[in-house]
Design an enzyme around this catalytic site. Structure first.
Site, short mmCIF file in Angstrom:
data_model
loop_
_atom_site.label_atom_id
_atom_site.label_comp_id
_atom_site.label_asym_id
_atom_site.label_seq_id
_atom_site.Cartn_x
_atom_site.Cartn_y
_atom_site.Cartn_z
N ASP A 94 44.91 0.75 36.28
CA ASP A 94 44.01 1.76 36.85
C ASP A 94 44.11 3.06 36.03
OD1 ASP A 94 42.15 3.09 38.36
OD2 ASP A 94 43.36 3.17 40.19
N GLY A 120 43.31 10.06 40.22
CA GLY A 120 43.50 9.14 39.08
C GLY A 120 44.57 9.65 38.14
N1 LIG Z 1 42.05 5.46 41.01
C1 LIG Z 1 41.54 6.66 41.01
O1 LIG Z 1 42.11 7.52 41.67
N2 LIG Z 1 40.45 6.99 40.29
C2 LIG Z 1 39.62 6.10 39.54
C3 LIG Z 1 38.74 5.27 40.39
C4 LIG Z 1 39.43 4.14 41.08
O2 LIG Z 1 40.11 3.33 40.44
O3 LIG Z 1 39.30 4.00 42.30
C5 LIG Z 1 38.82 6.95 38.56
O4 LIG Z 1 37.79 6.48 38.05
O5 LIG Z 1 39.24 8.07 38.26
ZN LIG Z 2 39.63 2.02 42.68
#
Ligand SMILES: NC(=O)N[C@@H](CC(=O)O)C(=O)O
Ligand SMILES: [Zn+2]
Length: 434
Positions: free
Chosen positions: A308, A327
């Site tokens: 992620d 993220g």
């Molecule tokens: N994980 C996150 O907090 N953000 C991700 C989106 C996601 O994976 O849900 C993003 O695109 O920044």
């Molecule tokens: Zn996600």
């Protein structure tokens, strides 16, 4: 994109952490495995010094931000980060600008990835137009395009309408592709920025209950069962999700799930400083969750690790916690965190690491040439790990264009010393070979 004339000789490496040997690579394949192999004329020799060699890692969940936010990451900089992290294939999520909900965008992502050539970049297609959750995207066109999309997700958003999800699963089954769900019931997460629990209460942060994730995991397991479809769960973050997936698998439902390095390592106790770098969706949970996620990965209830990797500009992270974008970076620190949370405590051996970082993710999406055994005749997609090389995370040293790592100053317990993509050395000692 050409490999060295004469190939590559990996000297004194330990496949899966087992007995030391040499590996000779010619062209794109492993040509010979054995001790004290002679150095072929013109070959590049890489001294392993007893390094562990594993099949190249496959990341089912990477945000590369191109097109649209090339100020935070590009396919090139994200590919470099992936190579440094030991990855040979990544799946680039669809929440770009424009959204990857049509073959023009997915084909472009694929072609750009090929041009960069550091890692196989597989575009993820959106499930619904504009990630809006209402109208199904042209999944067939994306699957049939040059990018050959095999994984679809509205990640960032949940496909929350159960009828849309049901139709998407039916459509995907017909196409032979897989849907990955960002499991979040949005009516339970309005304004939520932190895990709902004592820490959020103490800090005065709006809580994201475990049930927001678990209710969608349960629902989608049932929808997949009825549609005879496969379903993949993104970033599993709670002990309850583990129990639901365990139950669904026991029923014979075709469900798979990933867990992120940060959900294996970090808990919501870090939020006390209100540092926006710790904001992520789903939120960091409690120690009881990280423990359940670790053992579920070890016993196979959770299938794989996915980063992620979510680059963001610092001005979007260094603000008030609730205003910070969710993220965090993940590609360059994933393997060391797996070592810290699973290998060091004895939950996984190196074969297990190969399973959760490479073999299972490749199998889930059906990549024929990734996650393969380290054996003669197999494609030379390989990662060298020095299990004794400790290093400190310095954001400026990362290959990613962004700096939003939550691990600044932490000592990582293992290092990736080289990565090979089909026989081509993509990075050696952290130096990316463009
Ligand atoms: N994980 C996150 O907090 N953000 C991700 C989106 C996601 O994976 O849900 C993003 O695109 O920044
Ligand atoms: Zn996600």
């Amino acid at each position: 994109m050409s490999e060295a004339v004469g190939g590559v000789l990996l000297r004194r490496v330990r496949p899966y952490g087992e007995a030391e040997t040499d590996i000779r690579i010619v062209g794109e394949e492993i040509a010979e495995i054995g001790t004290d192999l002679p150095v072929p004329a013109g070959a590049e020799v890489i001294e392993g010094g007893g390094a562990v060699v594993l099949p190249g890692f496959v990341d089912l969940h990477t945000h590369l931000r191109e097109p649209g936010r090339e100020d935070t990451e590009t396919i090139a900089t994200g590919s470099a980060a992936a190579a440094r992290g030991g990855y040979t294939a990544v799946f680039a999520m669809a929440n770009t600008d424009p959204v990857a909900d049509n073959a023009t965008v997915t084909d472009n992502v694929y072609r750009t990835g090929r041009e960069v050539g550091l890692v196989d970049v597989h575009p993820v297609g959106a499930v619904t137009v504009g990630l809006q959750g209402r109208q199904l995207a042209e999944m067939g066109m994306m699957a049939a395009g040059a990018g050959r999309v095999r994984l679809f997700s509205d990640d960032g958003n949940c496909v929350d309408d159960p009828l849309v999800m049901r139709r998407a699963l039916e459509y995907a089954t017909g196409l032979g592709v897989l849907i990955a769900q960002h499991a979040e019931e949005p009516r339970l997460t309005v304004g939520a920025v932190a895990h709902e629990g004592p820490t959020a209460t103490r800090l005065g942060l709006a809580g994201w209950p475990r049930a927001a994730e678990e209710s969608i995991v349960a629902r989608d397991a049932l929808l997949a069962r009825d549609a005879g479809a496969r379903i993949h769960i993104c970033h599993a973050s709670t002990a309850g999700t583990v129990e639901l997936i365990r139950w669904a698998k026991a029923q014979g439902i075709s469900i798979t799930a990933e867990v992120t390095p940060h959900h294996l390592l970090l808990t919501d106790e870090r939020l006390s400083t209100y540092d926006g770098l710790n904001r992520v969706n789903p939120p960091l949970r409690e120690a009881s969750d990280t423990e359940a996620l670790r053992s579920a990965l070890a016993d196979g209830v959770l299938d794989c690790v996915a980063t992620d990797h979510a680059p963001h500009a610092m001005q979007d992270k260094c603000c008030e916690f609730a205003a910070a974008r969710p993220g965090m970076l993940g590609l360059e620190t994933a393997l060391p965190i797996v070592v810290a949370t699973l290998v060091a405590p004895g939950l996984l051996d190196w074969r297990g690491v190969a399973r959760v970082m490479s073999e299972r993710p490749a199998a889930i999406v059906g990549l024929p040439d990734q996650g393969r055994p380290i054996a003669v005749g197999e494609p030379a997609n390989l990662t060298l790990v020095d299990p004794d090389r400790t290093w400190e995370v310095v954001p400026e040293d990362l290959a990613s264009r962004s700096r939003n790592t939550p691990y600044t100053g932490m000592t990582m317990p293992a290092g990736i010393t080289a990565t090979l993509l089909r026989g081509r050395v993509t990075q050696l000692g952290g130096e990316v070979r463009w």
